[in-house]
Motif scaffolding. Structure first.
Motif, PDB file in Angstrom:
ATOM      1  N   ASP A 128      62.604  54.309  42.670  1.00 59.41           N
ATOM      2  CA  ASP A 128      61.678  53.626  41.581  1.00 59.41           C
ATOM      3  C   ASP A 128      60.437  53.528  41.753  1.00 59.41           C
ATOM      4  O   ASP A 128      59.399  53.361  41.003  1.00 59.41           O
ATOM      5  N   VAL A 129      59.694  53.752  42.932  1.00 60.97           N
ATOM      6  CA  VAL A 129      58.488  53.421  43.376  1.00 60.97           C
ATOM      7  C   VAL A 129      57.472  54.353  42.553  1.00 60.97           C
ATOM      8  O   VAL A 129      56.661  53.897  42.068  1.00 60.97           O
ATOM      9  N   LYS A 130      57.760  55.844  42.615  1.00 62.52           N
ATOM     10  CA  LYS A 130      56.940  56.702  41.810  1.00 62.52           C
ATOM     11  C   LYS A 130      56.648  56.376  40.448  1.00 62.52           C
ATOM     12  O   LYS A 130      55.747  56.181  39.757  1.00 62.52           O
ATOM     13  N   GLU A 131      57.702  56.171  39.796  1.00 66.18           N
ATOM     14  CA  GLU A 131      57.871  56.121  38.211  1.00 66.18           C
ATOM     15  C   GLU A 131      57.245  54.678  37.769  1.00 66.18           C
ATOM     16  O   GLU A 131      56.481  54.453  36.916  1.00 66.18           O
ATOM     17  N   MET A 132      57.444  53.602  38.855  1.00 63.42           N
ATOM     18  CA  MET A 132      56.590  52.453  38.390  1.00 63.42           C
ATOM     19  C   MET A 132      55.279  52.221  38.803  1.00 63.42           C
ATOM     20  O   MET A 132      54.436  51.558  38.029  1.00 63.42           O
ATOM     21  N   LEU A 133      54.699  52.622  40.036  1.00 65.32           N
ATOM     22  CA  LEU A 133      53.646  52.452  40.598  1.00 65.32           C
ATOM     23  C   LEU A 133      52.672  53.734  40.989  1.00 65.32           C
ATOM     24  O   LEU A 133      51.254  53.389  40.824  1.00 65.32           O
ATOM     25  N   TYR A 134      53.175  54.668  41.037  1.00 66.12           N
ATOM     26  CA  TYR A 134      52.359  55.818  41.539  1.00 66.12           C
ATOM     27  C   TYR A 134      52.530  57.089  40.742  1.00 66.12           C
ATOM     28  O   TYR A 134      52.749  58.181  41.312  1.00 66.12           O
ATOM     29  N   GLN A 135      52.502  56.981  39.471  1.00 68.94           N
ATOM     30  CA  GLN A 135      53.031  58.191  38.659  1.00 68.94           C
ATOM     31  C   GLN A 135      52.061  59.567  39.065  1.00 68.94           C
ATOM     32  O   GLN A 135      52.752  60.588  38.746  1.00 68.94           O
ATOM     33  N   ASP A 136      50.830  59.542  39.352  1.00 69.57           N
ATOM     34  CA  ASP A 136      50.141  60.593  39.451  1.00 69.57           C
ATOM     35  C   ASP A 136      49.995  61.057  40.929  1.00 69.57           C
ATOM     36  O   ASP A 136      48.872  61.768  41.311  1.00 69.57           O
ATOM     37  N   MET A 137      50.552  60.621  41.932  1.00 73.77           N
ATOM     38  CA  MET A 137      50.814  61.235  43.213  1.00 73.77           C
ATOM     39  C   MET A 137      52.055  62.016  43.737  1.00 73.77           C
ATOM     40  O   MET A 137      53.029  61.979  43.046  1.00 73.77           O
ATOM     41  N   ASP A 138      51.546  62.736  44.503  1.00 71.40           N
ATOM     42  CA  ASP A 138      52.641  63.497  45.144  1.00 71.40           C
ATOM     43  C   ASP A 138      53.748  62.837  45.985  1.00 71.40           C
ATOM     44  O   ASP A 138      53.492  61.568  46.496  1.00 71.40           O
ATOM     45  N   ASP A 139      54.902  63.383  46.044  1.00 67.99           N
ATOM     46  CA  ASP A 139      55.941  62.518  46.566  1.00 67.99           C
ATOM     47  C   ASP A 139      55.721  62.180  48.253  1.00 67.99           C
ATOM     48  O   ASP A 139      56.176  60.830  48.391  1.00 67.99           O
ATOM     49  N   GLN A 140      55.054  62.986  49.038  1.00 70.49           N
ATOM     50  CA  GLN A 140      54.625  62.556  50.395  1.00 70.49           C
ATOM     51  C   GLN A 140      53.761  61.509  50.511  1.00 70.49           C
ATOM     52  O   GLN A 140      54.036  60.569  51.198  1.00 70.49           O
ATOM     53  N   THR A 141      52.881  61.228  49.427  1.00 71.03           N
ATOM     54  CA  THR A 141      51.980  60.118  49.466  1.00 71.03           C
ATOM     55  C   THR A 141      52.582  58.930  49.009  1.00 71.03           C
ATOM     56  O   THR A 141      52.377  57.728  49.485  1.00 71.03           O
ATOM     57  N   VAL A 142      53.415  59.195  47.830  1.00 66.59           N
ATOM     58  CA  VAL A 142      54.135  57.902  47.502  1.00 66.59           C
ATOM     59  C   VAL A 142      55.237  57.388  48.451  1.00 66.59           C
ATOM     60  O   VAL A 142      55.300  56.175  48.824  1.00 66.59           O
ATOM     61  N   ALA A 143      55.687  58.198  49.214  1.00 66.00           N
ATOM     62  CA  ALA A 143      56.677  57.763  50.199  1.00 66.00           C
ATOM     63  C   ALA A 143      56.051  56.969  51.409  1.00 66.00           C
ATOM     64  O   ALA A 143      56.372  55.826  51.958  1.00 66.00           O
ATOM     65  N   GLU A 144      54.687  57.392  51.696  1.00 65.86           N
ATOM     66  CA  GLU A 144      53.801  56.518  52.842  1.00 65.86           C
ATOM     67  C   GLU A 144      53.375  55.152  52.046  1.00 65.86           C
ATOM     68  O   GLU A 144      53.436  54.001  52.850  1.00 65.86           O
ATOM     69  N   LEU A 145      53.025  55.139  50.811  1.00 63.58           N
ATOM     70  CA  LEU A 145      52.556  53.962  50.264  1.00 63.58           C
ATOM     71  C   LEU A 145      53.849  52.936  50.281  1.00 63.58           C
ATOM     72  O   LEU A 145      53.671  51.782  50.145  1.00 63.58           O
ATOM     73  N   ALA A 146      54.882  53.640  49.920  1.00 59.68           N
ATOM     74  CA  ALA A 146      56.163  52.634  49.516  1.00 59.68           C
ATOM     75  C   ALA A 146      56.731  51.987  50.916  1.00 59.68           C
ATOM     76  O   ALA A 146      57.140  50.826  50.754  1.00 59.68           O
ATOM     77  N   LYS A 147      56.194  52.595  52.038  1.00 56.58           N
ATOM     78  CA  LYS A 147      56.370  51.932  53.238  1.00 56.58           C
ATOM     79  C   LYS A 147      55.592  50.540  53.510  1.00 56.58           C
ATOM     80  O   LYS A 147      55.766  49.488  54.178  1.00 56.58           O
ATOM     81  N   ASP A 148      54.439  50.173  52.811  1.00 59.42           N
ATOM     82  CA  ASP A 148      53.677  49.302  53.011  1.00 59.42           C
ATOM     83  C   ASP A 148      53.928  48.235  51.676  1.00 59.42           C
ATOM     84  O   ASP A 148      53.326  46.648  51.857  1.00 59.42           O
ATOM     85  N   LEU A 149      54.789  48.467  50.764  1.00 61.38           N
ATOM     86  CA  LEU A 149      55.086  47.428  49.766  1.00 61.38           C
ATOM     87  C   LEU A 149      55.814  46.419  50.538  1.00 61.38           C
ATOM     88  O   LEU A 149      56.715  46.574  51.200  1.00 61.38           O
TER      89      LEU A 149
END
Length: 234
Positions: A128-149
Motif C-alpha cells: 500500500d505504500v506506493k499508492e498512499m505516499l509515493y505515487q510518482d516514484m519508482d518501485d525500488q525507491t519506494v521499497a527503500e523509503l518503506a523501510k524507514d516508515l
C-alpha cells in the motif's frame, strides 16, 4: 535581516529522514510504543519554535500531511505580527502546508475509540505504500523509503486542535496533482472550507505535478518553492 529558519514537520509514519533530500537542496542555498495523544508533539514543536523566535529569528514552518494538525495547534502566540506589537523580535513569518491538514479550531480527526475499536499502533502494508505516499516514484525507491516508515499511534488521530495558526500567519498551500484523487480533492476542500470559515491569511495556492511527498520526488523544486515563499515573507 538574516535569512529565516525552516522548521520541517514530517507527517504520520515518517521520520526526520524523509526530509533528507530537501535539506540537501536547501543547504545549497545557504511511534512506538503508542502514545495517549499528540500533546508531546505539540509541546516539542512549540518549545523548538519558541527558542528560535526568542533568539530573534524569523521562522517558516513547513508541514506535511498529518503534521498540519499538530503544527497548526502548536504555534499560538508565536506569529511575528503579535511579537512585533509587543516590541519583540523574531516570529513565525509563514506557514507552508504540503498536502497537509489545514483545519479549523476544535477539529478531531477521528472520535476516540474509532478505527474498528482498535488501540495501539498502525503500520503500512508494503503493497500500500506506493499508492498512499509515493505515487510518482519508482518501485525500488519506494521499497527503500518503506523501510524507514515507523508505526503510528492510533491516539494521535483522536486528539483535537485548539488553534488555527493560518488565521494569523501568512500561509501557502501546496496541492500535489499526482496524489491519490480522493486525497487531492480532500486537500482542495480543506483550502476552500477554511477560507470560507472566516478570517484567514491563506494567500498562495501552489499546484505541483508530484505525488504526496514532493520533498522526496522533487527536492530541488521544493527547495526553490520554499525559498521563494520565505522571500515573500521577510
Amino acid at each position: 535581516m538574516s535569512n529565516p529558519v525552516f522548521v520541517l514537520l514530517h507527517g504520520a509514519w515518517h521520520t526526520a529522514r524523509s526530509w533528507d533530500k530537501l535539506v540537501s537542496e536547501l543547504t545549497i542555498y545557504g511511534s512506538s510504543p503508542p502514545t495517549p495523544d499528540w500533546s508531546a508533539d505539540v509541546e516539542l514543536i512549540h518549545r523548538i519554535v519558541s527558542e528560535l523566535v526568542e533568539e530573534g529569528r524569523d521562522v517558516v514552518i513547513v508541514m506535511h500531511s498529518f503534521s498540519g494538525m499538530t503544527g497548526g495547534t502548536a504555534l499560538d502566540k508565536l506569529d511575528k505580527p503579535l511579537r512585533m506589537a509587543k516590541i519583540l523580535s523574531g516570529g513565525v513569518v509563514r506557514l507552508v502546508y504540503i498536502v497537509a491538514f489545514l483545519v479549523l479550531e476544535g477539529l478531531q480527526h477521528s472520535p476516540r475509540g474509532t478505527r474498528d475499536n482498535m488501540v495501539g499502533i498502525i503500520t503500512f502494508l508494503p503493497e500500500d505504500v506506493k499508492e498512499m505516499l509515493y505515487q510518482d516514484m519508482d518501485d525500488q525507491t519506494v521499497a527503500e523509503l518503506a523501510k524507514d516508515l515507523q508505526p503510528q499511534s492510533f491516539a494521535a488521530f483522536w486528539s483535537t486542535t485548539t488553534h488555527a495558526t493560518w488565521r494569523h500567519i501568512p500561509t501557502t498551500y501546496v496541492l500535489c496533482l499526482k496524489n491519490k484523487p480522493n486525497t487531492m480533492m480532500a486537500a482542495q476542500y480543506l483550502v476552500d472550507s477554511t477560507k470560507a470559515s472566516g478570517p484567514h491569511k491563506i494567500d498562495n495556492l501552489i499546484k505541483v505535478n508530484a505525488g504526496h511527498s514532493p520533498f522526496i520526488s522533487r527536492p530541488e523544486w521544493t527547495a526553490n518553492m520554499l525559498i521563494d515563499e520565505a522571500k515573500r515573507s521577510v
